[in-house]
Design an enzyme around this catalytic site. Structure first.
Site, PDB file in Angstrom:
ATOM      1  N   PRO A  69      38.264  34.985  48.862  1.00 30.19           N
ATOM      2  CA  PRO A  69      39.667  34.743  48.486  1.00 30.19           C
ATOM      3  C   PRO A  69      40.164  33.560  49.244  1.00 30.19           C
ATOM      4  O   PRO A  69      41.267  32.789  48.855  1.00 30.19           O
ATOM      5  CB  PRO A  69      40.530  36.014  48.888  1.00 30.19           C
ATOM      6  CG  PRO A  69      39.357  37.327  49.071  1.00 30.19           C
ATOM      7  CD  PRO A  69      38.266  36.368  49.486  1.00 30.19           C
ATOM      8  N   GLU A 110      33.897  42.935  56.449  1.00 29.33           N
ATOM      9  CA  GLU A 110      35.247  42.298  56.484  1.00 29.33           C
ATOM     10  C   GLU A 110      34.937  40.765  56.642  1.00 29.33           C
ATOM     11  O   GLU A 110      35.909  40.041  56.517  1.00 29.33           O
ATOM     12  CB  GLU A 110      35.677  42.685  57.899  1.00 29.33           C
ATOM     13  CG  GLU A 110      36.644  43.881  57.855  1.00 29.33           C
ATOM     14  CD  GLU A 110      35.903  45.094  56.959  1.00 29.33           C
ATOM     15  OE1 GLU A 110      36.469  45.435  56.035  1.00 29.33           O
ATOM     16  OE2 GLU A 110      35.062  45.550  57.643  1.00 29.33           O
ATOM     17  N   ARG A 170      26.828  30.762  30.317  1.00 33.51           N
ATOM     18  CA  ARG A 170      27.103  30.609  28.636  1.00 33.51           C
ATOM     19  C   ARG A 170      27.221  29.121  28.471  1.00 33.51           C
ATOM     20  O   ARG A 170      27.173  28.856  27.034  1.00 33.51           O
ATOM     21  CB  ARG A 170      28.436  31.326  28.331  1.00 33.51           C
ATOM     22  CG  ARG A 170      29.579  31.014  29.105  1.00 33.51           C
ATOM     23  CD  ARG A 170      30.727  31.856  28.727  1.00 33.51           C
ATOM     24  NE  ARG A 170      31.339  31.820  27.461  1.00 33.51           N
ATOM     25  CZ  ARG A 170      32.086  30.806  26.975  1.00 33.51           C
ATOM     26  NH1 ARG A 170      32.320  29.952  27.601  1.00 33.51           N
ATOM     27  NH2 ARG A 170      32.448  30.979  25.688  1.00 33.51           N
ATOM     28  N   ASP A 226      36.403  27.223  23.159  1.00 34.98           N
ATOM     29  CA  ASP A 226      37.055  27.923  24.279  1.00 34.98           C
ATOM     30  C   ASP A 226      38.456  27.624  24.673  1.00 34.98           C
ATOM     31  O   ASP A 226      38.924  26.546  24.460  1.00 34.98           O
ATOM     32  CB  ASP A 226      35.954  27.914  25.704  1.00 34.98           C
ATOM     33  CG  ASP A 226      34.969  28.652  25.369  1.00 34.98           C
ATOM     34  OD1 ASP A 226      34.595  29.414  24.332  1.00 34.98           O
ATOM     35  OD2 ASP A 226      34.177  28.323  26.123  1.00 34.98           O
TER      36      ASP A 226
HETATM   37  C1  4FM Z   1      34.454  38.466  50.018  1.00 35.91           C
HETATM   38  C2  4FM Z   1      34.663  40.663  50.520  1.00 35.91           C
HETATM   39  C3  4FM Z   1      33.740  38.334  51.148  1.00 35.91           C
HETATM   40  C4  4FM Z   1      34.059  40.629  51.801  1.00 35.91           C
HETATM   41  C5  4FM Z   1      34.865  39.730  49.861  1.00 35.91           C
HETATM   42  C6  4FM Z   1      33.448  39.355  51.955  1.00 35.91           C
HETATM   43  C7  4FM Z   1      36.627  37.258  46.085  1.00 35.91           C
HETATM   44  C8  4FM Z   1      37.823  36.655  45.376  1.00 35.91           C
HETATM   45  C9  4FM Z   1      36.823  38.385  47.036  1.00 35.91           C
HETATM   46  C10 4FM Z   1      35.911  39.845  48.475  1.00 35.91           C
HETATM   47  N1  4FM Z   1      35.850  36.481  46.253  1.00 35.91           N
HETATM   48  N2  4FM Z   1      37.155  35.507  44.799  1.00 35.91           N
HETATM   49  N3  4FM Z   1      38.927  37.038  45.193  1.00 35.91           N
HETATM   50  N4  4FM Z   1      35.931  38.849  47.667  1.00 35.91           N
HETATM   51  O1  4FM Z   1      37.811  39.011  46.936  1.00 35.91           O
HETATM   52  O2  4FM Z   1      35.943  35.571  45.187  1.00 35.91           O
HETATM   53 CL1  4FM Z   1      32.622  39.343  53.374  1.00 35.91          CL
END
Ligand code: 4FM
Length: 257
Positions: free
Chosen positions: A89, A116, A154, A169
């Site tokens: 995120p 985490e 794709r 698209d």
């Molecule tokens: C990523 C959890 C790394 C633990 C996550 C670790 C996410 C998103 C996401 C969760 N990835 N976009 N939104 N990853 O939530 O790409 Cl260690």
């Protein structure tokens, strides 16, 4: 194109990449998806990949060593440098433009975190790009990596047939897609717009562009301001707006006004 996925859930990742258009792209050898499990590169008798977090707190963090060894094995199996993407995120938001750029590379790797987080030193030294698929929190990077594989897979040459062609698209021209209709022409829920039955290809193209412009204006005005409109598109959107102002309200007005 080849995509290497580093994940504690390699079977899940392979299954994600085995279905539909992307699965067929693999069968046609337009796309190759390989997985690497850091657990296989752990060296202690418990095959540990995580440890508690310095500074305290409840969560576990993925350790440097198993990941570094996994990535070294993955890179050793490549003739060219591999562009490594970490999904989290905290990354830059993934867009169709970024998907198109990744799809042109001969090889990328996707690093999926769990727990985490991943030790920041590993990320700083190994990762070329951090991407997010949206502002919400998943329990690991695997579903985000599956999104990247699907969107990039794709676009490989020959993956889509003519009917599915990527030019059609949403976002290919910075606009949302127009509405689509299947059989029957008349239904209790309504009728198919007459122009789509006319056989007049120019009129149909004009109607579809007008709908795309109108929906983008209603639902994603941010996309319209980014893109800017030429004079013919502006005229079409004005036409949509006039029709929209004089239409009967629909259920979707609850959401979109
Ligand atoms: C990523 C959890 C790394 C633990 C996550 C670790 C996410 C998103 C996401 C969760 N990835 N976009 N939104 N990853 O939530 O790409 Cl260690």
């Amino acid at each position: 194109m080849r995509i290497d996925v580093v994940s504690l859930f390699p079977d899940f990742m392979r299954q994600c990449a085995a279905v539909g258009v992307v699965g067929r792209a693999q069968q046609r050898e337009l796309l190759q998806v390989e997985t690497w499990n850091p657990r296989d590169y752990a060296t202690d008798r418990h095959r540990s990949v995580d440890s508690s977090s310095y500074g305290g707190g409840p969560g576990m963090v993925m350790m440097i060593e198993p990941l570094r060894t996994t990535l070294a094995a993955m890179r050793a199996a490549a003739a060219e440098p591999v562009h490594l993407v970490y999904l989290s995120p905290q990354g830059t938001r993934l867009t169709q433009g970024r998907v198109e750029a990744l799809a042109r590379l001969p090889r990328i790797a996707l690093l999926c975190g769990r727990y985490e987080g991943v030790d920041e030193r590993l990320l700083a030294h190994e990762v070329d790009e951090e991407l997010s698929i949206g502002d919400y929190v998943l329990s690991g990077g695997e579903l985000a990596a599956a999104v990247v594989i699907d969107a990039v897979g794709r676009l490989q040459d020959g993956a889509l047939n003519d009917a599915q062609s990527a030019e059609q698209d949403s976002f290919s021209d910075g606009l949302l897609d127009c509405p689509h209709y299947a059989k029957p022409v008349h239904d209790a829920l309504g009728s198919v717009p007459e122009v789509l039955l006319s056989g007049d290809h120019a009129a149909i193209a004009r109607w579809r562009l007008k709908q795309s412009l109108g929906r983008t204006w209603l639902r994603r005005p941010d996309l319209l301001s980014q893109r800017g409109l030429d004079a013919p598109s502006r005229a079409l959107l004005d036409e949509f707006r006039r029709e929209h102002a004089s239409r009967r309200p629909t259920r979707q007005d609850d959401a979109t006004g």
